[in-house]
Design a protein around this motif. Structure first.
Motif, short mmCIF file in Angstrom:
data_model
loop_
_atom_site.label_atom_id
_atom_site.label_comp_id
_atom_site.label_asym_id
_atom_site.label_seq_id
_atom_site.Cartn_x
_atom_site.Cartn_y
_atom_site.Cartn_z
N HIS A 126 -21.33 -39.53 -26.60
CA HIS A 126 -19.87 -39.39 -26.67
C HIS A 126 -19.52 -37.92 -26.75
CE1 HIS A 126 -18.59 -43.58 -26.82
NE2 HIS A 126 -19.81 -43.76 -27.30
N VAL A 127 -18.73 -37.49 -25.84
CA VAL A 127 -18.28 -36.13 -25.52
C VAL A 127 -19.42 -35.27 -24.95
CG1 VAL A 127 -16.38 -36.19 -27.17
CG2 VAL A 127 -18.47 -35.01 -27.81
N GLY A 128 -19.03 -34.50 -23.93
CA GLY A 128 -20.02 -33.69 -23.20
C GLY A 128 -20.71 -32.68 -24.10
N LEU A 129 -19.91 -31.91 -24.82
CA LEU A 129 -20.45 -31.00 -25.84
C LEU A 129 -19.82 -31.41 -27.17
CD1 LEU A 129 -20.28 -27.36 -24.37
CD2 LEU A 129 -22.03 -29.09 -24.04
N PRO A 130 -20.61 -31.66 -28.18
CA PRO A 130 -22.03 -31.36 -28.32
C PRO A 130 -22.99 -32.49 -27.90
CG PRO A 130 -21.15 -32.05 -30.42
CD PRO A 130 -19.99 -32.08 -29.46
N SER A 131 -22.54 -33.76 -27.95
CA SER A 131 -23.54 -34.83 -27.89
C SER A 131 -24.17 -35.01 -26.50
CB SER A 131 -22.93 -36.15 -28.36
OG SER A 131 -22.65 -36.07 -29.73
N GLY A 132 -23.37 -34.81 -25.44
CA GLY A 132 -23.95 -34.91 -24.08
C GLY A 132 -25.06 -33.91 -23.90
N TRP A 133 -24.82 -32.72 -24.39
CA TRP A 133 -25.84 -31.65 -24.32
C TRP A 133 -27.09 -32.06 -25.10
CZ3 TRP A 133 -27.19 -27.54 -21.66
CH2 TRP A 133 -28.05 -26.61 -22.21
N ALA A 134 -26.89 -32.53 -26.32
CA ALA A 134 -28.05 -32.96 -27.13
C ALA A 134 -28.78 -34.10 -26.44
CB ALA A 134 -27.57 -33.40 -28.52
N ALA A 135 -28.05 -34.98 -25.76
CA ALA A 135 -28.68 -36.12 -25.09
C ALA A 135 -29.53 -35.67 -23.91
CB ALA A 135 -27.60 -37.09 -24.62
N VAL A 136 -28.99 -34.85 -23.03
CA VAL A 136 -29.77 -34.46 -21.85
C VAL A 136 -30.97 -33.60 -22.25
CG1 VAL A 136 -27.82 -34.63 -20.25
CG2 VAL A 136 -28.34 -32.43 -21.28
N ARG A 137 -30.84 -32.88 -23.34
CA ARG A 137 -31.95 -32.02 -23.76
C ARG A 137 -33.05 -32.81 -24.47
NH1 ARG A 137 -32.42 -26.57 -22.86
NH2 ARG A 137 -32.83 -26.20 -25.06
N ASN A 138 -32.73 -33.99 -24.97
CA ASN A 138 -33.73 -34.76 -25.72
C ASN A 138 -34.14 -36.05 -25.03
OD1 ASN A 138 -34.27 -33.48 -28.55
ND2 ASN A 138 -32.09 -33.20 -28.19
N ALA A 139 -33.58 -36.32 -23.88
CA ALA A 139 -33.92 -37.56 -23.18
C ALA A 139 -35.28 -37.43 -22.50
CB ALA A 139 -32.85 -37.86 -22.14
N GLY A 140 -35.99 -38.54 -22.48
CA GLY A 140 -37.27 -38.57 -21.79
C GLY A 140 -37.06 -38.54 -20.28
N PRO A 141 -38.16 -38.34 -19.53
CA PRO A 141 -38.01 -38.20 -18.07
C PRO A 141 -37.49 -39.46 -17.39
CG PRO A 141 -40.33 -38.26 -18.74
CD PRO A 141 -39.53 -38.15 -19.99
N ASP A 142 -37.74 -40.63 -17.99
CA ASP A 142 -37.28 -41.87 -17.36
C ASP A 142 -35.98 -42.40 -17.96
OD1 ASP A 142 -39.55 -41.85 -15.77
OD2 ASP A 142 -40.75 -42.81 -17.34
N THR A 143 -35.41 -41.64 -18.84
CA THR A 143 -34.19 -42.09 -19.51
C THR A 143 -32.95 -41.70 -18.70
OG1 THR A 143 -35.21 -41.93 -21.68
CG2 THR A 143 -32.81 -41.83 -21.62
N ARG A 144 -32.04 -42.65 -18.55
CA ARG A 144 -30.78 -42.35 -17.87
C ARG A 144 -29.73 -42.04 -18.94
NH1 ARG A 144 -29.31 -47.37 -15.26
NH2 ARG A 144 -28.08 -46.33 -13.68
N VAL A 145 -29.08 -40.91 -18.76
CA VAL A 145 -28.08 -40.47 -19.75
C VAL A 145 -26.68 -40.70 -19.19
CG1 VAL A 145 -27.18 -38.50 -21.05
CG2 VAL A 145 -29.65 -38.73 -20.69
N PHE A 146 -25.84 -41.30 -20.00
CA PHE A 146 -24.42 -41.49 -19.65
C PHE A 146 -23.58 -40.77 -20.70
CE2 PHE A 146 -26.88 -44.94 -17.99
CZ PHE A 146 -26.38 -45.13 -16.70
N VAL A 147 -22.43 -40.33 -20.27
CA VAL A 147 -21.56 -39.59 -21.20
C VAL A 147 -20.13 -40.11 -21.07
CG1 VAL A 147 -20.63 -37.32 -21.84
CG2 VAL A 147 -22.99 -37.51 -21.01
N THR A 148 -19.49 -40.33 -22.20
CA THR A 148 -18.05 -40.59 -22.21
C THR A 148 -17.36 -39.39 -22.84
OG1 THR A 148 -18.36 -42.98 -22.46
CG2 THR A 148 -16.21 -42.10 -23.06
N GLU A 149 -16.38 -38.88 -22.13
CA GLU A 149 -15.63 -37.73 -22.66
C GLU A 149 -14.27 -38.20 -23.18
OE1 GLU A 149 -15.05 -35.04 -24.37
OE2 GLU A 149 -16.34 -33.92 -22.98
N HIS A 150 -14.00 -37.91 -24.45
CA HIS A 150 -12.70 -38.25 -25.04
C HIS A 150 -11.97 -37.00 -25.53
CE1 HIS A 150 -14.73 -42.13 -26.58
NE2 HIS A 150 -15.73 -41.30 -26.43
#
Lengths: 404, 187
Positions: A126-150
């Motif tokens: 939820h939200v691109g920064l900070p959590s989207g950033w934390a997600a893409v940086r910590n996701a594994g290679p096979d993990t799909r990351v989705f982001v909702t921006e509010h």
């Protein structure tokens, strides 16, 4: 993390209701409540920014201690929808910008994960920064990351080169990106035109399950729910209320929320001679706000600008007719059912616009409204089932994010 | 069950007050350790919550009491005894000059030499009564918490967390966000 299944989802959010801030992140909680039952497993990482006055040396000491404590302090706790929640504080020195805060979130999440990437096949931030950033940086290679921006503070996020660069990377690396409301989507499309087609739309889920026990018989008790700010049009609302009350002394107004205008609004209510009819409740927990909605006759939402306007839909879900401005969100959310839901007025600087809107609504009440139709239409658009279905199709199939 | 809240940073006060009240409501006992009481002056703790002020404990330490007596109390008494009648004005000026030019500086030097005694005091508070749960409630508290649970003479605290609500305990009545709610305004 333990072995994963295909329908294993990790949610990363900077907001979730707590005792410190019972309102913050209620929409994330609603999303979890709606979507978790359709998953085999959902783990919510609530990365809660803990701001303190820390110089560089103090921050180093705190970071070391934080990492040492994490090994013993992260407990999975059941939360809504059958999901588990891990409460992860993120120490943040006071005065940092959004980019630097996002870096702290990334680092704290990595420490919490023991340096290992997230193995779940789906991560939703939820939200691109900070959590989207934390997600893409910590996701594994096979993990799909989705982001909702509010976020309503997107302009601040994007005003620094580093913030834009990080946001661009989030957009580039995520599998799907959803914006809540056109007011959020538009600045993103303007800032990142090369990602325009990837930025879809979603709404916050609203519960339409519980109907109002007693029908409304007259539009006497006005309610406002939101920040006490100029942006929300609260000063105009107070002026308009005083003018309407001069015609009908039985009217009351309840203002739910807190904000910088509290003192001036209180003084103005006294000047206008309506202090005894105006109640300032301050911030109240979500269930209390719902109770107040059920005890009032009309929701007035005179906002100047709104990305979505969740309070309007929640008022309708609680059975209230609405008097609302064309401020960005409601035109879209109430499209096709404006007349059945209440009255929509223009954003102006004149309280008489609200007065005229109220008079129009009263002249049409109750025969000119159709609350049952409104609930049915909005439930299909924004109900838990609709929003959950959108998420599940996005997460567990190759379907693209719903377009704006 | 005894829950120790380490709240020396004095932020997140609303959560500390509410969670310590929840501990008592759950039938446990709660101790909240704060650095100074001043930032908490507008908060009301639930009956039964014990609040410990580190600054007050520091003032009671022998070294600090001697330092205060030697640097402040004794010179003040002497100057006030001597400075009676026509010497009163001179005495007052001398007292002020002594304090700003010497005593305050010496006090700061004393504090630097003595070092941070809070960790030692926190360990003492954490041991009596022994805490079953340690709740670390702000960033400033983290280094003290890490020392408390990591030191060789550390009291054995079975459970550490950042919020009583997320301590991994599930007593009845513990705060759970209500799913039947309104989300309010996300601005």
């Amino acid at each position: 993390m333990p072995a994963t299944s295909e329908r294993d989802v990790v949610v990363i959010t900077p907001w979730f209701p707590t005792r410190e801030l019972p309102f913050r992140g209620s929409f994330v909680q609603a999303m979890v409540d709606a979507t978790a039952p359709g998953c085999d497993r959902m783990t919510v990482y609530h990365c809660d920014a803990w701001v303190a006055a820390l110089d560089a040396a103090a921050e180093r000491r705190v970071r070391e201690a934080h990492h040492a404590l994490l090994a013993r302090s992260l407990h999975r706790t059941p939360t809504v929808g059958g999901a588990d929640l891990v409460f992860l504080p993120v120490p943040v020195p006071r005065g940092l910008g959004h980019a630097e805060i996002a870096e702290r979130h990334d680092e704290a999440l990595r420490a919490a994960l023991g340096g290992r990437p997230i193995e779940a096949p789906v991560v939703h931030a939820h939200v691109g920064l900070p959590s989207g950033w934390a997600a893409v940086r910590n996701a594994g290679p096979d993990t799909r990351v989705f982001v909702t921006e509010h976020a309503s503070f997107l302009d601040k996020v994007l005003e620094t080169p580093r913030g834009r660069e990080m946001y661009d990377e989030v957009l580039h690396r995520c599998a799907g990106f959803l914006a809540v409301g056109d007011g959020v989507r538009r600045p993103l499309v303007e800032a990142f035109p090369h990602h325009a087609e990837r930025i879809g739309a979603i709404s916050n889920p609203i519960s339409f399950d519980q109907s109002r026990p007693e029908p409304i018989t007259e539009l006497r008790r006005w309610l406002f729910v939101g920040a006490l700010s100029e942006l929300k049009g609260v000063p105009l609302l107070l002026e308009a209320f005083a003018r309407c009350r001069s015609q009908d002394p039985s009217l009351t107004l309840t203002l739910v929320g807190e904000g910088t205008l509290l003192a001036s609004l209180t003084a103005r209510a006294a000047e206008l001679g309506v202090a005894d009819a105006v109640t300032f409740t301050g911030a109240v927990p979500p269930h209390e706000a719902l109770r107040l909605m059920r005890e009032h006759d009309l929701l007035v939402h005179p906002s100047r600008k709104e990305t979505f306007g969740v309070a309007v839909l929640e008022g309708i879900a609680a059975g209230l007719p609405v008097l609302v401005t064309r401020c960005g969100g409601p035109e879209r959310t109430l499209a096709g059912i404006e007349e059945a839901a209440g009255v929509m007025i223009d954003v102006t600087d004149d309280p008489d616009t609200i007065v005229a809107g109220y008079q129009q609504l009263r002249s049409r009440f109750p025969a000119g409204l159709d609350p049952a139709l409104v609930r049915k239409v909005l439930s299909a658009r924004y109900g838990y089932a609709a929003v959950a279905d959108t998420h599940h199709r996005l997460w567990f199939s190759d379907e693209a994010a719903p377009s704006a | 069950m005894h829950v120790l809240f380490l709240s020396v940073g004095a932020v997140r006060r609303r959560a500390v007050v509410a969670e310590s009240a929840q501990v008592v409501a759950d039938g446990g006992t709660a101790t909240v350790v704060v650095d100074r009481m001043a930032p908490w002056s507008r908060e009301t703790f639930a009956a039964g919550v014990r609040v410990v002020e580190l600054a007050a404990l520091q003032r009671r330490m022998p070294a600090q009491r001697i330092e205060q007596a030697v640097l402040f109390k004794a010179p003040r008494k002497i100057l006030r005894t001597v400075g009676r009648g026509p010497l009163r004005g001179v005495s007052k000026r001398a007292e002020r000059a002594y304090q700003t030019r010497f005593a305050d500086r010496a006090h700061r030097a004393f504090l630097r030499l003595r070092g941070d005694t809070r960790a030692k005091l926190i360990a003492r508070v954490g041991a009596q009564p022994r805490a079953d749960v340690l709740v670390v409630t702000d960033p400033v508290a983290m280094p003290y918490a890490a020392r408390l649970i990591g030191g060789s003479a550390a009291p054995a605290i079975p459970r550490v967390c950042f919020s009583y609500d997320y301590a991994g305990l599930t007593p009845e009545g513990q705060y759970r966000p209500d799913p039947d709610f309104v989300q309010g305004d996300n601005q």
